[in-house]
Write a protein that holds these residues in place. Structure first.
Motif, mmCIF file in Angstrom:
data_model
loop_
_atom_site.group_PDB
_atom_site.id
_atom_site.type_symbol
_atom_site.label_atom_id
_atom_site.label_comp_id
_atom_site.label_asym_id
_atom_site.label_seq_id
_atom_site.Cartn_x
_atom_site.Cartn_y
_atom_site.Cartn_z
ATOM 1 N N LYS A 1 23.169 8.792 -13.532
ATOM 2 C CA LYS A 1 22.175 7.879 -12.959
ATOM 3 C C LYS A 1 22.582 7.547 -11.522
ATOM 4 O O LYS A 1 23.746 7.212 -11.270
ATOM 5 C CB LYS A 1 22.084 6.594 -13.793
ATOM 6 N N VAL A 2 21.644 7.611 -10.616
ATOM 7 C CA VAL A 2 21.936 7.393 -9.203
ATOM 8 C C VAL A 2 21.563 5.957 -8.822
ATOM 9 O O VAL A 2 20.474 5.484 -9.140
ATOM 10 C CB VAL A 2 21.153 8.406 -8.333
ATOM 11 N N GLU A 3 22.500 5.292 -8.161
ATOM 12 C CA GLU A 3 22.277 3.902 -7.760
ATOM 13 C C GLU A 3 22.163 3.796 -6.248
ATOM 14 O O GLU A 3 22.745 4.586 -5.509
ATOM 15 C CB GLU A 3 23.448 3.018 -8.219
ATOM 16 N N SER A 4 21.417 2.785 -5.824
ATOM 17 C CA SER A 4 21.234 2.537 -4.396
ATOM 18 C C SER A 4 21.013 1.041 -4.199
ATOM 19 O O SER A 4 20.604 0.343 -5.129
ATOM 20 C CB SER A 4 20.002 3.306 -3.911
ATOM 21 N N ASN A 5 21.277 0.576 -2.985
ATOM 22 C CA ASN A 5 20.999 -0.838 -2.697
ATOM 23 C C ASN A 5 19.529 -1.064 -2.350
ATOM 24 O O ASN A 5 19.127 -2.176 -2.075
ATOM 25 C CB ASN A 5 21.841 -1.312 -1.504
ATOM 26 N N TYR A 6 18.761 0.001 -2.343
ATOM 27 C CA TYR A 6 17.351 -0.091 -1.962
ATOM 28 C C TYR A 6 16.621 -1.051 -2.907
ATOM 29 O O TYR A 6 16.676 -0.902 -4.123
ATOM 30 C CB TYR A 6 16.704 1.297 -2.026
ATOM 31 N N LYS A 7 15.933 -2.027 -2.336
ATOM 32 C CA LYS A 7 15.261 -3.033 -3.168
ATOM 33 C C LYS A 7 13.801 -3.195 -2.744
ATOM 34 O O LYS A 7 13.447 -2.992 -1.587
ATOM 35 C CB LYS A 7 15.957 -4.390 -3.022
ATOM 36 N N LEU A 8 13.002 -3.604 -3.703
ATOM 37 C CA LEU A 8 11.608 -3.933 -3.419
ATOM 38 C C LEU A 8 11.397 -5.405 -3.737
ATOM 39 O O LEU A 8 12.132 -5.989 -4.527
ATOM 40 C CB LEU A 8 10.669 -3.101 -4.291
ATOM 41 N N SER A 9 10.352 -5.982 -3.158
ATOM 42 C CA SER A 9 9.993 -7.371 -3.417
ATOM 43 C C SER A 9 9.562 -7.526 -4.882
ATOM 44 O O SER A 9 9.134 -6.569 -5.528
ATOM 45 C CB SER A 9 8.832 -7.745 -2.499
ATOM 46 N N ASN A 10 9.668 -8.752 -5.407
ATOM 47 C CA ASN A 10 9.158 -9.013 -6.758
ATOM 48 C C ASN A 10 7.649 -9.197 -6.745
ATOM 49 O O ASN A 10 7.006 -9.218 -7.789
ATOM 50 C CB ASN A 10 9.799 -10.284 -7.326
ATOM 51 N N ILE A 11 7.093 -9.353 -5.548
ATOM 52 C CA ILE A 11 5.636 -9.545 -5.435
ATOM 53 C C ILE A 11 4.971 -8.178 -5.327
ATOM 54 O O ILE A 11 5.293 -7.386 -4.424
ATOM 55 C CB ILE A 11 5.316 -10.426 -4.204
ATOM 56 N N LEU A 12 4.092 -7.906 -6.285
ATOM 57 C CA LEU A 12 3.527 -6.566 -6.436
ATOM 58 C C LEU A 12 2.945 -5.999 -5.145
ATOM 59 O O LEU A 12 3.176 -4.834 -4.798
ATOM 60 C CB LEU A 12 2.469 -6.570 -7.548
ATOM 61 N N PHE A 13 2.200 -6.841 -4.432
ATOM 62 C CA PHE A 13 1.559 -6.359 -3.200
ATOM 63 C C PHE A 13 2.598 -5.828 -2.207
ATOM 64 O O PHE A 13 2.470 -4.728 -1.679
ATOM 65 C CB PHE A 13 0.739 -7.495 -2.557
ATOM 66 N N PHE A 14 3.659 -6.628 -1.996
ATOM 67 C CA PHE A 14 4.694 -6.218 -1.033
ATOM 68 C C PHE A 14 5.514 -5.040 -1.570
ATOM 69 O O PHE A 14 5.973 -4.185 -0.812
ATOM 70 C CB PHE A 14 5.600 -7.405 -0.700
ATOM 71 N N GLN A 15 5.641 -5.010 -2.891
ATOM 72 C CA GLN A 15 6.347 -3.900 -3.536
ATOM 73 C C GLN A 15 5.630 -2.579 -3.222
ATOM 74 O O GLN A 15 6.249 -1.597 -2.815
ATOM 75 C CB GLN A 15 6.301 -4.158 -5.043
ATOM 76 N N MET A 16 4.316 -2.610 -3.395
ATOM 77 C CA MET A 16 3.510 -1.400 -3.174
ATOM 78 C C MET A 16 3.485 -1.012 -1.694
ATOM 79 O O MET A 16 3.558 0.170 -1.345
ATOM 80 C CB MET A 16 2.067 -1.609 -3.671
ATOM 81 N N MET A 17 3.393 -2.025 -0.844
ATOM 82 C CA MET A 17 3.347 -1.762 0.603
ATOM 83 C C MET A 17 4.636 -1.081 1.065
ATOM 84 O O MET A 17 4.619 -0.027 1.697
ATOM 85 C CB MET A 17 3.169 -3.075 1.394
#
Ligand code: FMN
Length: 148
Positions: free
Chosen positions: A30-46
């Motif tokens: 399994k590959v890990e990264s510090n890359y993160k997305l917002s918990n808010i769906l709109f910003f996550q998708m953007m």
């Protein structure tokens, strides 16, 4: 033939695939990264969609790219904005897949992955590509992996 599944998962679908393949004596990385997305769906998708479109390659954490002992490499990635999730771009960048049998397992919300499919077929002509629709929710999708 020795096989390894190298994969990324943001929300667990890839982990379900890994659990299934483990039962078939396939090694798992399994590959890990510090890359993160917002918990808010709109910003996550953007952000996720934008980074996927511009083929961003986030930094990986302790990625082991040694695949010498394996003949068959299976790469697993979520589909974002119809494309490979950014962490998968990093995996492909850091892994020399030449002279290996290659399979891609793409997991998406819709069961489609048009742009990713085109891009992978252009770069890895002989690869096998399997697309799963949310295997965490639809376990029957794992049937598509039976022949691996
Ligand atoms: C930023 C983002 C963009 C996404 N874009 C798509 C898309 O274009 N098409 C699709 O079918 N699913 C899309 N999805 C859904 C994921 O591909 C799907 O939930 C996948 O199974 C997630 O895998 P994971 O749980 O291993 O991270 C998107 C999800 C995220 C977070």
């Amino acid at each position: 033939m020795k096989t390894i599944f190298i994969y990324y998962s943001y929300s667990g679908n890839g982990d379900v695939v890994a659990d299934f393949l483990k039962e078939k004596d396939i090694d798992i990385r399994k590959v890990e990264s510090n890359y993160k997305l917002s918990n808010i769906l709109f910003f996550q998708m953007m952000k996720g969609g934008f980074d996927a479109a511009r083929k961003k390659k986030p930094k990986l954490i302790n990625y082991d790219n040694n695949i010498e002992e394996y003949d068959h490499i299976i790469i697993g990635t979520p589909i974002w904005n119809s494309r490979l999730a950014p962490v998968c771009n990093s995996i492909l960048d850091k892994t020399d897949l030449s002279n290996k049998k290659i399979t891609f397992i793409l997991y998406s919300g819709s069961g489609e992955a048009k742009n990713a499919y085109k891009r992978l077929k252009a770069s890895y002509q002989n690869s096998n590509i399997i697309i799963l629709k949310q295997p965490k929710k639809y376990k029957e999708e794992l049937e598509k992996l039976k022949e691996l």
